[in-house]
Design a protein around this motif. Structure first.
Motif, PDB file in Angstrom:
ATOM      1  N   PRO A  37       0.846  -1.203   0.000  1.00  0.00           N
ATOM      2  CA  PRO A  37       0.000   0.000   0.000  1.00  0.00           C
ATOM      3  C   PRO A  37       0.881   1.254   0.000  1.00  0.00           C
ATOM      4  N   GLN A  38       0.332   2.338  -0.559  1.00  0.00           N
ATOM      5  CA  GLN A  38       1.084   3.593  -0.647  1.00  0.00           C
ATOM      6  C   GLN A  38       1.591   4.048   0.723  1.00  0.00           C
ATOM      7  N   ALA A  39       0.783   3.863   1.767  1.00  0.00           N
ATOM      8  CA  ALA A  39       1.180   4.327   3.110  1.00  0.00           C
ATOM      9  C   ALA A  39       2.420   3.565   3.595  1.00  0.00           C
ATOM     10  N   VAL A  40       2.504   2.280   3.280  1.00  0.00           N
ATOM     11  CA  VAL A  40       3.667   1.489   3.697  1.00  0.00           C
ATOM     12  C   VAL A  40       4.898   1.934   2.906  1.00  0.00           C
ATOM     13  N   ILE A  41       4.709   2.203   1.630  1.00  0.00           N
ATOM     14  CA  ILE A  41       5.813   2.696   0.798  1.00  0.00           C
ATOM     15  C   ILE A  41       6.344   4.010   1.373  1.00  0.00           C
ATOM     16  N   GLU A  42       5.424   4.915   1.721  1.00  0.00           N
ATOM     17  CA  GLU A  42       5.850   6.235   2.212  1.00  0.00           C
ATOM     18  C   GLU A  42       6.539   6.145   3.579  1.00  0.00           C
ATOM     19  N   ARG A  43       5.958   5.349   4.469  1.00  0.00           N
ATOM     20  CA  ARG A  43       6.594   5.209   5.794  1.00  0.00           C
ATOM     21  C   ARG A  43       7.968   4.560   5.667  1.00  0.00           C
ATOM     22  N   THR A  44       8.086   3.619   4.747  1.00  0.00           N
ATOM     23  CA  THR A  44       9.377   2.951   4.568  1.00  0.00           C
ATOM     24  C   THR A  44      10.398   3.917   3.980  1.00  0.00           C
ATOM     25  N   ARG A  45       9.960   4.724   3.018  1.00  0.00           N
ATOM     26  CA  ARG A  45      10.883   5.743   2.499  1.00  0.00           C
ATOM     27  C   ARG A  45      11.365   6.637   3.646  1.00  0.00           C
ATOM     28  N   ASP A  46      10.438   7.016   4.513  1.00  0.00           N
ATOM     29  CA  ASP A  46      10.812   7.842   5.669  1.00  0.00           C
ATOM     30  C   ASP A  46      11.874   7.167   6.532  1.00  0.00           C
ATOM     31  N   THR A  47      11.787   5.837   6.681  1.00  0.00           N
ATOM     32  CA  THR A  47      12.771   5.166   7.538  1.00  0.00           C
ATOM     33  C   THR A  47      14.167   5.228   6.910  1.00  0.00           C
ATOM     34  N   TYR A  48      14.235   5.145   5.574  1.00  0.00           N
ATOM     35  CA  TYR A  48      15.545   5.272   4.920  1.00  0.00           C
ATOM     36  C   TYR A  48      16.081   6.704   5.068  1.00  0.00           C
ATOM     37  N   VAL A  49      15.198   7.674   4.909  1.00  0.00           N
ATOM     38  CA  VAL A  49      15.618   9.069   5.075  1.00  0.00           C
ATOM     39  C   VAL A  49      16.105   9.294   6.506  1.00  0.00           C
ATOM     40  N   ARG A  50      15.338   8.791   7.485  1.00  0.00           N
ATOM     41  CA  ARG A  50      15.724   8.937   8.896  1.00  0.00           C
ATOM     42  C   ARG A  50      17.070   8.295   9.188  1.00  0.00           C
ATOM     43  N   ALA A  51      17.272   7.090   8.638  1.00  0.00           N
ATOM     44  CA  ALA A  51      18.552   6.400   8.850  1.00  0.00           C
ATOM     45  C   ALA A  51      19.682   7.255   8.287  1.00  0.00           C
ATOM     46  N   TYR A  52      19.507   7.749   7.069  1.00  0.00           N
ATOM     47  CA  TYR A  52      20.544   8.582   6.450  1.00  0.00           C
ATOM     48  C   TYR A  52      20.817   9.819   7.296  1.00  0.00           C
ATOM     49  N   GLU A  53      19.739  10.477   7.711  1.00  0.00           N
ATOM     50  CA  GLU A  53      19.913  11.742   8.437  1.00  0.00           C
ATOM     51  C   GLU A  53      20.505  11.511   9.817  1.00  0.00           C
TER      52      GLU A  53
END
Ligand code: PZK
Length: 281
Positions: free
Chosen positions: A257-273
Motif C-alpha cells: 500500500p502507498q502508506a507502507v511505501i511512504e513510511r518505509t521511504r521515511d525510515t531510509y531518510v531517517r537512517a541517512y539523516e
C-alpha cells in the motif's frame, strides 16, 4: 557501456574505460523476495550513505571508488569503481546475535568457530564483536557460514587475517559512530578485493541497511526478534492479515500500500539523516 550483472536490488555495469558502475535501484527485498513495489529514492539514499561511510573509513582501509563520470540516468544512485579481483569470502562482523549467527549458536553454541557464552538470546550483545566469514552462495541461495579456520584455508592465513582485521575495524568504527546517533549496528557484511598492485580495498556498498542490521537502540530488547530500522513496516504489513499473503505459500508477496511505501521511504531518510547528521534533500 555494458550491463554485467543484476543483483536483487542493484545492477552492475562496465563503462568503455573499464570503470565499474554500481547502481542502486529503488527495489526492496523482504522475506527473500524482491517486491514488485519500489521505495522512491531508496537507491539514492543508500548510495549517499555508502559514500559517506567510505569517507569516514578512508583512514582505516582504501576503497574502490574512482573519480569518473556517471551517466545522467544513474545520477545519485551509482558509484564509479575500479575493478578489483574480489575475495571469494563474504566478510561479516557481528556485535549482536541475529539471523544465521543466532541459528548456528542455538545449534552448536558457536558461531563460525567462535565459542560463545551460554544463555545468549535473539538480539543479545556479544562480549566482543566477532568475524563470521561466509562463502558466497550461488544466485538465489543463502551464503554459507564458515569457520575462521576454513576462511584461512580458502584465502590463505595471511589474507584471512587481513580480512578479519579490516572487517572488525570497519564494524567497530561503524557501530561506534551509529551508536552516538541512537542506532545499533548488529552486524555488517563487507566485500573486499585486490587492486592491480595487490592492495586490499573495500568494495561494494558499506554500512547500509541492505548490508547490515540496523536496530533503533531505544527499542532494543534481547529475547525477541529486533525491529529493523529500515523495513519493519514492510515486514509487518506483509505478515499482517491485511496483506492477504501467506509467507509459507508459493505466491510472491502482493504490492505494498502507498502508506507502507511512504513510511518505509521515511525510515531510509531517517537512517541517512541520523547517521550522517546531514539533511536528505
Ligand atoms: C563486484 N559485485 C556485487 C554489486 C551487483 C553486484 N570493485 C569491484 N570489482 C569487481 N567486482 C565487483 C566490484 C565491486 N563492488 C561487486 N560483484 C562484483 C554487485 C553491485 C551490483 F549486481
Amino acid at each position: 557501456m555494458r550491463h554485467i550483472y543484476s543483483g536483487k536490488v542493484r545492477e552492475l555495469y562496465e563503462t568503455d574505460d573499464g570503470v565499474l558502475l554500481l547502481v542502486a535501484t529503488d527495489r526492496i527485498s523482504a522475506f527473500d523476495y524482491v517486491l514488485e513495489s519500489e521505495i522512491p529514492d531508496k537507491g539514492k539514499i543508500l548510495t549517499a550513505l555508502s559514500l559517506w561511510w567510505f569517507g569516514q573509513l578512508a583512514d582505516l582501509v582504501p576503497n574502490h571508488l574512482v573519480d569518473a563520470a556517471i551517466p545522467a540516468r544513474f545520477a545519485g544512485r551509482a558509484t564509479a569503481c575500479r575493478p578489483l579481483a574480489m575475495v571469494g569470502i563474504e566478510c561479516v562482523a557481528r556485535g549482536y546475535l541475529a539471523g544465521s549467527g543466532l541459528a548456528e549458536y542455538r545449534e552448536t553454541g558457536e558461531v563460525c568457530g567462535h565459542a560463545l557464552p551460554a544463555g545468549l538470546a535473539d538480539g543479545s550483545r556479544l562480549p566482543d564483536p566477532i568475524f563470521t566469514p561466509a562463502t558466497k552462495a550461488p544466485r538465489g541461495e543463502h551464503d554459507q557460514n564458515i569457520t575462521v579456520a576454513e576462511a584461512a584455508e580458502l584465502a590463505g592465513a595471511d589474507v584471512a587475517a587481513e580480512l578479519e582485521r579490516i572487517t572488525l575495524e570497519v564494524y567497530r568504527r561503524g557501530a561506534e559512530l551509529a551508536a552516538r546517533r541512537g542506532i545499533i549496528v548488529a552486524d555488517t557484511k563487507i566485500e573486499l578485493g585486490f587492486d592491480d598492485r595487490g592492495t586490499l580495498r573495500l568494495a561494494d556498498e558499506v554500512l547500509t541497511p541492505d548490508s547490515s542490521r540496523f536496530w533503533p537502540a531505544d527499542q532494543w530488547q534481547p529475547g525477541r526478534a529486533q525491529p529493523a530500522l529500515d523495513k519493519q513496516y514492510v515486514r509487518d504489513w506483509l505478515i499482517s492479515p491485511e496483506s492477504g499473503w501467506d509467507r509459507r505459500g508459493s505466491e510472491p508477496p502482493p504490492p505494498l500500500p502507498q502508506a507502507v511505501i511512504e513510511r518505509t521511504r521515511d525510515t531510509y531518510v531517517r537512517a541517512y539523516e541520523s547517521i550522517t547528521g546531514q539533511r536528505w534533500v
